[in-house]
Design an enzyme around this catalytic site. Structure first.
Site, mmCIF file in Angstrom:
data_model
loop_
_atom_site.group_PDB
_atom_site.id
_atom_site.type_symbol
_atom_site.label_atom_id
_atom_site.label_comp_id
_atom_site.label_asym_id
_atom_site.label_seq_id
_atom_site.Cartn_x
_atom_site.Cartn_y
_atom_site.Cartn_z
ATOM 1 N N SER A 63 0.796 -1.234 0.000
ATOM 2 C CA SER A 63 0.000 0.000 0.000
ATOM 3 C C SER A 63 0.830 1.286 0.000
ATOM 4 O O SER A 63 0.260 2.364 -0.195
ATOM 5 C CB SER A 63 -0.941 0.025 1.203
ATOM 6 O OG SER A 63 -2.017 -0.828 0.954
ATOM 7 N N LYS A 66 0.308 3.382 -2.960
ATOM 8 C CA LYS A 66 -0.867 4.257 -3.111
ATOM 9 C C LYS A 66 -0.459 5.732 -3.138
ATOM 10 O O LYS A 66 -1.159 6.564 -3.718
ATOM 11 C CB LYS A 66 -1.869 3.995 -1.974
ATOM 12 C CG LYS A 66 -2.536 2.610 -2.074
ATOM 13 C CD LYS A 66 -3.340 2.275 -0.818
ATOM 14 C CE LYS A 66 -3.959 0.888 -0.917
ATOM 15 N NZ LYS A 66 -4.543 0.425 0.365
ATOM 16 N N TYR A 188 -4.090 -2.083 -9.853
ATOM 17 C CA TYR A 188 -3.974 -2.092 -8.391
ATOM 18 C C TYR A 188 -3.101 -3.266 -7.907
ATOM 19 O O TYR A 188 -2.206 -3.095 -7.071
ATOM 20 C CB TYR A 188 -5.371 -2.137 -7.747
ATOM 21 C CG TYR A 188 -5.291 -2.227 -6.250
ATOM 22 C CD1 TYR A 188 -4.950 -1.097 -5.496
ATOM 23 C CD2 TYR A 188 -5.485 -3.429 -5.586
ATOM 24 C CE1 TYR A 188 -4.823 -1.178 -4.114
ATOM 25 C CE2 TYR A 188 -5.368 -3.516 -4.211
ATOM 26 C CZ TYR A 188 -5.036 -2.395 -3.481
ATOM 27 O OH TYR A 188 -4.900 -2.474 -2.119
ATOM 28 N N TYR A 240 -4.099 4.045 8.071
ATOM 29 C CA TYR A 240 -5.466 3.540 8.258
ATOM 30 C C TYR A 240 -6.028 4.022 9.589
ATOM 31 O O TYR A 240 -5.856 5.181 9.933
ATOM 32 C CB TYR A 240 -5.506 2.002 8.144
ATOM 33 C CG TYR A 240 -4.708 1.521 6.969
ATOM 34 C CD1 TYR A 240 -5.087 1.874 5.677
ATOM 35 C CD2 TYR A 240 -3.560 0.763 7.129
ATOM 36 C CE1 TYR A 240 -4.348 1.475 4.588
ATOM 37 C CE2 TYR A 240 -2.818 0.350 6.038
ATOM 38 C CZ TYR A 240 -3.222 0.713 4.781
ATOM 39 O OH TYR A 240 -2.483 0.320 3.719
ATOM 40 N N VAL A 258 1.287 -3.691 3.847
ATOM 41 C CA VAL A 258 1.289 -4.980 4.548
ATOM 42 C C VAL A 258 2.546 -5.819 4.273
ATOM 43 O O VAL A 258 2.707 -6.887 4.851
ATOM 44 C CB VAL A 258 0.011 -5.823 4.275
ATOM 45 C CG1 VAL A 258 -1.212 -5.189 4.894
ATOM 46 C CG2 VAL A 258 -0.180 -6.090 2.795
#
Ligand code: GLN
Length: 304
Positions: A63, A66, A188, A240, A258
């Protein structure tokens, strides 16, 4: 400031803590990683670099990618993005479906999976080949043409990506995914499968520490207003539903993945990456979090 001495202290103090976490196991390629891997890289905006441990071993950035995909979309689409993605923290897990139903398929922010999937959809409007563009972009930021997608990880992301498929289809039912779902997820899944070392990744984040300009070649990646907003989003949503805790304890805009990496920065000073695969229950690296907290403590500096 003696960064190397600080890194050494942090490294030896926090190293034993990796046993407190659990490596991501939703795909075999991540489940089989050695949990004791540990690397830290700090790069200052004058490009002095400091490393310790496994700083030159590539890992799955997941991630953290992103930030790169969002930068490309934001650079080309500006504030139009906010018609399709929010900028609030979610308070839910990174792969949660819950909010999407009562918020009509608009993800809370670009850094939860749903938000990044919308960003991938936007990239398909901008570039004829978003996958090639993303790799070109990351290589440019890191100043390293060897960076690549790991095809095995990308394929596993697809095979085990039921939740992401659900998120994408659900958003398409609200009209917030315009392209073919498989095409969008191909982007993605690949971005999650980019492999980089902490050294390459810390270098690639320098443009955010330097007001949107890559200090290696002077290229303006984002204007300073957008760079500022992106950093604000990292601070408020980059870890998050542990973002507030991270702001509280660490005090840097950051982004986790992760794969066990956390990238973070102090504006006008430095960017840094910690990689340690075992994660806490929120999906953030246990040792990474701890190391970054100690870093700003020992350095006596944070964004606050
Ligand atoms: N590939 C992971 C997923 O889509 C990335 C999530 C993460 O790093 N938080 O679930």
């Amino acid at each position: 400031m003696d960064y190397q001495a600080i890194l050494q202290r942090i490294f030896y103090e926090t190293r034993p803590m990796f046993t407190q976490g659990k490596v991501a196991d939703y795909i075999p390629a991540l489940a089989s990683i050695d949990p004791s891997r540990y690397g830290i890289s700090v790069v200052s905006i004058d490009q002095s670099a400091y490393h310790i441990g496994d700083a030159h071993i590539p890992f799955s950035i997941q991630s953290i990618s992103k930030v790169f995909s969002f930068t490309l979309a934001y650079k080309h689409r500006g504030d139009d993005i906010w018609n399709r993605i929010g900028k609030e923290s979610s308070g839910t897990a990174f792969n949660s479906l819950i909010q999407l139903e009562y918020e009509n398929g608009i993800p809370r922010n670009p850094f939860i999976n749903a938000g990044a999937i919308v960003v991938a959809d936007i990239l398909l409007d901008i570039f004829p080949d978003p996958l090639q563009e993303m790799l070109r972009f990351v290589r440019q930021l890191a100043g390293d043409a060897t960076i690549h997608y790991n095809p095995v990880v990308a394929a596993s992301e697809r095979i085990y990506g039921h939740r992401n498929l659900a998120l994408a289809h659900f958003m398409k039912s609200f009209g917030n995914i315009h392209h073919d779902v498989d095409q969008v997820l191909e982007i993605y899944f690949h971005q999650c499968a980019i492999e980089m070392t902490s050294s390459q990744l810390a270098t690639a984040f320098l443009y955010l520490a330097n007001n949107g300009i890559n200090p290696q070649d002077g290229v303006q990646i984002l204007d300073s207003s957008r760079a500022k907003r992106l950093k604000a989003l990292m601070l408020t949503t980059g870890l998050y539903n542990e973002s507030s805790e991270f702001a509280f304890r660490v005090g840097m805009p950051g982004k986790s993945g992760v794969g066990g990496g956390i990238a973070a920065l102090i504006p006008d000073l430095l960017s840094m990456v910690v990689w340690s695969p075992p994660l806490n229950s929120m999906g953030n690296s246990v040792v990474g979090f701890e190391a970054l907290e100690r870093f700003t403590t020992y350095l006596g500096k944070s964004v606050f």
